[in-house]
Motif scaffolding. Structure first.
Motif, PDB file in Angstrom:
ATOM      1  N   PRO A  78       0.803  -1.215   0.000  1.00  0.00           N
ATOM      2  CA  PRO A  78       0.000   0.000   0.000  1.00  0.00           C
ATOM      3  C   PRO A  78       0.841   1.273   0.000  1.00  0.00           C
ATOM      4  CG  PRO A  78      -0.017  -1.011   2.163  1.00  0.00           C
ATOM      5  CD  PRO A  78       0.668  -1.974   1.254  1.00  0.00           C
ATOM      6  N   VAL A  79       2.141   1.155   0.271  1.00  0.00           N
ATOM      7  CA  VAL A  79       3.022   2.321   0.274  1.00  0.00           C
ATOM      8  C   VAL A  79       3.415   2.708  -1.149  1.00  0.00           C
ATOM      9  CG1 VAL A  79       5.251   3.236   1.041  1.00  0.00           C
ATOM     10  CG2 VAL A  79       3.892   1.798   2.572  1.00  0.00           C
ATOM     11  N   THR A  80       3.793   1.715  -1.951  1.00  0.00           N
ATOM     12  CA  THR A  80       4.276   1.991  -3.309  1.00  0.00           C
ATOM     13  C   THR A  80       3.249   1.709  -4.397  1.00  0.00           C
ATOM     14  OG1 THR A  80       5.147  -0.250  -3.653  1.00  0.00           O
ATOM     15  CG2 THR A  80       6.583   1.346  -2.546  1.00  0.00           C
ATOM     16  N   GLY A  81       2.203   0.948  -4.073  1.00  0.00           N
ATOM     17  CA  GLY A  81       1.220   0.569  -5.074  1.00  0.00           C
ATOM     18  C   GLY A  81       1.633  -0.616  -5.926  1.00  0.00           C
ATOM     19  N   ARG A  82       2.800  -1.190  -5.676  1.00  0.00           N
ATOM     20  CA  ARG A  82       3.249  -2.320  -6.483  1.00  0.00           C
ATOM     21  C   ARG A  82       2.557  -3.617  -6.051  1.00  0.00           C
ATOM     22  NH1 ARG A  82       9.654  -0.704  -6.561  1.00  0.00           N
ATOM     23  NH2 ARG A  82       9.744   0.047  -8.709  1.00  0.00           N
ATOM     24  N   THR A  83       2.318  -4.461  -7.049  1.00  0.00           N
ATOM     25  CA  THR A  83       1.684  -5.760  -6.833  1.00  0.00           C
ATOM     26  C   THR A  83       2.583  -6.836  -7.423  1.00  0.00           C
ATOM     27  OG1 THR A  83      -0.502  -4.732  -6.985  1.00  0.00           O
ATOM     28  CG2 THR A  83      -0.409  -7.108  -7.241  1.00  0.00           C
ATOM     29  N   VAL A  84       2.632  -7.986  -6.770  1.00  0.00           N
ATOM     30  CA  VAL A  84       3.473  -9.088  -7.224  1.00  0.00           C
ATOM     31  C   VAL A  84       2.621 -10.326  -7.444  1.00  0.00           C
ATOM     32  CG1 VAL A  84       5.485 -10.530  -6.739  1.00  0.00           C
ATOM     33  CG2 VAL A  84       5.391  -8.195  -5.865  1.00  0.00           C
ATOM     34  N   PRO A 124       6.424  -3.591   5.592  1.00  0.00           N
ATOM     35  CA  PRO A 124       5.416  -2.530   5.714  1.00  0.00           C
ATOM     36  C   PRO A 124       5.796  -1.220   5.031  1.00  0.00           C
ATOM     37  CG  PRO A 124       5.625  -3.687   7.789  1.00  0.00           C
ATOM     38  CD  PRO A 124       6.729  -4.196   6.905  1.00  0.00           C
ATOM     39  N   ASP A 125       7.108  -0.916   4.925  1.00  0.00           N
ATOM     40  CA  ASP A 125       7.518   0.317   4.264  1.00  0.00           C
ATOM     41  C   ASP A 125       7.673   0.155   2.747  1.00  0.00           C
ATOM     42  OD1 ASP A 125       9.877  -1.129   4.007  1.00  0.00           O
ATOM     43  OD2 ASP A 125      11.022   0.100   5.409  1.00  0.00           O
ATOM     44  N   GLY A 126       7.433  -1.032   2.236  1.00  0.00           N
ATOM     45  CA  GLY A 126       7.497  -1.272   0.800  1.00  0.00           C
ATOM     46  C   GLY A 126       8.892  -1.403   0.224  1.00  0.00           C
ATOM     47  N   ILE A 145      15.158 -12.422  -0.144  1.00  0.00           N
ATOM     48  CA  ILE A 145      14.956 -11.007   0.180  1.00  0.00           C
ATOM     49  C   ILE A 145      15.356 -10.175  -1.034  1.00  0.00           C
ATOM     50  CG2 ILE A 145      15.483  -9.134   1.785  1.00  0.00           C
ATOM     51  CD1 ILE A 145      16.407 -11.313   3.777  1.00  0.00           C
ATOM     52  N   TYR A 146      14.442  -9.307  -1.481  1.00  0.00           N
ATOM     53  CA  TYR A 146      14.636  -8.550  -2.713  1.00  0.00           C
ATOM     54  C   TYR A 146      14.451  -7.056  -2.447  1.00  0.00           C
ATOM     55  CZ  TYR A 146      14.196 -13.182  -4.729  1.00  0.00           C
ATOM     56  OH  TYR A 146      14.389 -14.507  -5.042  1.00  0.00           O
ATOM     57  N   ASP A 147      15.315  -6.250  -3.071  1.00  0.00           N
ATOM     58  CA  ASP A 147      15.343  -4.808  -2.852  1.00  0.00           C
ATOM     59  C   ASP A 147      14.395  -4.113  -3.828  1.00  0.00           C
ATOM     60  OD1 ASP A 147      15.895  -2.150  -2.431  1.00  0.00           O
ATOM     61  OD2 ASP A 147      18.065  -2.328  -2.707  1.00  0.00           O
ATOM     62  N   ALA A 148      13.272  -3.620  -3.326  1.00  0.00           N
ATOM     63  CA  ALA A 148      12.285  -2.964  -4.180  1.00  0.00           C
ATOM     64  C   ALA A 148      12.778  -1.634  -4.721  1.00  0.00           C
ATOM     65  CB  ALA A 148      10.982  -2.757  -3.406  1.00  0.00           C
ATOM     66  N   ARG A 149      13.836  -1.077  -4.134  1.00  0.00           N
ATOM     67  CA  ARG A 149      14.379   0.210  -4.599  1.00  0.00           C
ATOM     68  C   ARG A 149      15.397   0.016  -5.711  1.00  0.00           C
ATOM     69  NH1 ARG A 149      16.287   2.032   1.244  1.00  0.00           N
ATOM     70  NH2 ARG A 149      16.962  -0.146   1.098  1.00  0.00           N
ATOM     71  N   ASN A 150      15.763  -1.218  -5.989  1.00  0.00           N
ATOM     72  CA  ASN A 150      16.776  -1.518  -7.005  1.00  0.00           C
ATOM     73  C   ASN A 150      16.280  -2.633  -7.922  1.00  0.00           C
ATOM     74  OD1 ASN A 150      19.202  -1.581  -8.455  1.00  0.00           O
ATOM     75  ND2 ASN A 150      20.182  -2.954  -6.973  1.00  0.00           N
ATOM     76  N   ARG A 151      15.114  -2.417  -8.493  1.00  0.00           N
ATOM     77  CA  ARG A 151      14.509  -3.347  -9.450  1.00  0.00           C
ATOM     78  C   ARG A 151      14.464  -4.776  -8.897  1.00  0.00           C
ATOM     79  NH1 ARG A 151      13.312  -1.636 -14.333  1.00  0.00           N
ATOM     80  NH2 ARG A 151      13.428  -3.756 -15.210  1.00  0.00           N
ATOM     81  N   GLY A 363       0.323   5.016  -0.522  1.00  0.00           N
ATOM     82  CA  GLY A 363       0.175   5.902   0.619  1.00  0.00           C
ATOM     83  C   GLY A 363      -0.962   5.527   1.535  1.00  0.00           C
ATOM     84  N   ARG A 364      -1.914   4.685   1.056  1.00  0.00           N
ATOM     85  CA  ARG A 364      -3.030   4.304   1.918  1.00  0.00           C
ATOM     86  C   ARG A 364      -2.589   3.137   2.801  1.00  0.00           C
ATOM     87  NH1 ARG A 364      -8.382   5.336   2.295  1.00  0.00           N
ATOM     88  NH2 ARG A 364      -8.159   6.789   0.588  1.00  0.00           N
ATOM     89  N   GLN A 365      -2.741   3.273   4.083  1.00  0.00           N
ATOM     90  CA  GLN A 365      -2.209   2.290   5.028  1.00  0.00           C
ATOM     91  C   GLN A 365      -3.205   1.170   5.293  1.00  0.00           C
ATOM     92  OE1 GLN A 365       1.020   2.493   6.142  1.00  0.00           O
ATOM     93  NE2 GLN A 365       1.050   4.113   4.618  1.00  0.00           N
ATOM     94  N   ARG A 366      -2.669   0.084   5.845  1.00  0.00           N
ATOM     95  CA  ARG A 366      -3.495  -1.054   6.187  1.00  0.00           C
ATOM     96  C   ARG A 366      -4.360  -0.726   7.405  1.00  0.00           C
ATOM     97  NH1 ARG A 366       0.595  -6.005   6.430  1.00  0.00           N
ATOM     98  NH2 ARG A 366       1.380  -4.812   8.181  1.00  0.00           N
ATOM     99  N   SER A 367      -5.483  -1.429   7.468  1.00  0.00           N
ATOM    100  CA  SER A 367      -6.343  -1.241   8.651  1.00  0.00           C
ATOM    101  C   SER A 367      -6.876  -2.578   9.117  1.00  0.00           C
ATOM    102  CB  SER A 367      -7.503  -0.319   8.317  1.00  0.00           C
ATOM    103  OG  SER A 367      -8.403  -0.936   7.399  1.00  0.00           O
TER     104      SER A 367
END
Length: 367
Positions: A78-84, A124-126, A145-151, A363-367
């Motif tokens: 929910p932070v980045t909007g990416r889906t896997v 949680p921080d994406g 473990i994969y780095d979402a900031r580096n593809r 940007g929309r957080q979990r609830s």
């Protein structure tokens, strides 16, 4: 896991953007405008090809993204909007995409000697993607473990302290990884064959997300050694719910659902025998609706969807849904898909795969 807040219509349109909306069919734009929630799930199209579909809670397909092969589980940040979309075991790909921007998808491959187990989760921080993997040469479960900031470059791995890890999730504070070690040995040389049904080792493990060290491990008691722990979710109190698939004699009725909290023993939910029979000793998916304090499970074996009270474990409802597959929280209860193409009662000319994830704008957080 599917714990994002429900999204209103204006938020959908803002998240999607003009470029995305312009590429949609008019009927899809209309479906998006009137939607209260949007989900993503793997599908098999009528022509036999595979894709991920975004779909409203009305069962209206909004868009599709092609996949290289069949998918299984889904993850959403929910932070980045990416889906896997994770490949079905013993697949070796995971495809990361943004369902709103239509930017180019990223496809990653499991490292040599590994395959994916069909599930994973974002931190949680994406910033990180965790994936359940099999080190089949050494017969041990791993977390890639994969780095979402580096593809999504692979930057490390942890043991799962068990074999056959399937579903996994992360605590809300990001400090603990929760893994369902199904206890079943597999090897891609033998396809999807289960190699150790006579000496399974199912367990649930809590792992420190910062160090990879084992926090605690719950091995199922000997009488439940063939109860494979498969799927997990976390409720509003932090309690971990798990769902199982039984690999023993079909006439036996072992527990299929349970829960625990850190520092506590496992507690199995006592379901009526009739309900266990309806589930066919097989729970294919589990989801928590935090807003309504509900836990839902599905089974395609005899076509069932079961709803429990998350506070007490009390059975609330049993529904008959032919080929019931995925489940995720909805505005009222749960959204449920089926292999036959039904999504919350609406039929499409696709076969929905085993899992659903609810998606939200960045940007929309979990609830």
């Amino acid at each position: 896991m599917p714990r994002s807040a429900l999204i209103d219509r204006r938020a959908f349109m803002k998240a999607a953007g003009i470029t995305f909306l312009a590429a949609l069919r008019p009927s899809a734009v209309l479906a998006l405008e009137r939607a209260d929630a949007v989900y993503a799930s793997g599908i098999r199209a009528a022509d036999g090809s595979y894709a991920v579909a975004t779909v409203t809670e009305r069962g209206e397909i909004v868009d599709q993204v092609a996949l290289p092969a069949r998918a299984h589980g889904m993850a959403f940040s929910p932070v980045t909007g990416r889906t896997v979309a994770f490949a079905r075991r013993p697949g070796t790909y995971a495809m990361i995409f943004d369902p709103w921007t239509k930017s180019e998808a990223i496809v990653i491959a499991a490292r040599e000697g590994r395959h994916f187990y069909g599930h994973g989760t974002f931190s949680p921080d994406g910033r990180l993607l965790y994936a359940s993997e099999n080190d089949f040469e050494n017969n041990r479960g791993m977390i890639g473990i994969y780095d979402a900031r580096n593809r999504f470059a692979r930057i490390g791995e942890y043991e799962t302290f068990g074999i056959g890890p399937h579903d996994m999730t992360v605590s809300d504070d990001g400090r603990s990884l929760v893994v369902a070690n199904g206890g079943i040995e597999t090897n891609p040389d033998f396809g999807r064959t289960k190699l150790n049904l006579d000496h399974m080792e199912p367990s649930l493990a809590l792992i420190d997300a910062a160090t990879g060290s084992l926090i605690e491990k719950h091995t199922l008691p000997p009488q439940y050694a063939q109860v494979s722990t498969r799927h997990v979710d976390i409720d509003a109190t932090g309690r971990i719910w798990f769902a199982c698939q039984y690999e023993g004699p079909r006439n036996e009725l072992p527990p299929l659902v349970g829960h625990f909290s850190r520092g506590e023993d496992l507690t199995f939910v006592s379901l009526p025998d009739e309900t266990t029979r309806k589930l066919g000793n097989y729970v294919g998916a589990i989801a928590v609706n935090r807003a309504e304090n509900l836990v839902g499970v599905t089974s395609p074996v005899n076509g069932a969807a079961v709803t429990l009270d998350a506070r007490t474990g009390t059975l609330l409802k049993v529904e008959s849904i032919a080929d019931a597959a995925g489940i995720a929280p909805a505005k009222d209860g749960f959204a449920i898909s089926s292999y036959r193409g039904d999504f919350l009662g609406r039929h499409s000319d696709v076969a929905w795969d085993q899992h659903i994830v609810r998606i939200a704008e960045p940007g929309r957080q979990r609830s």
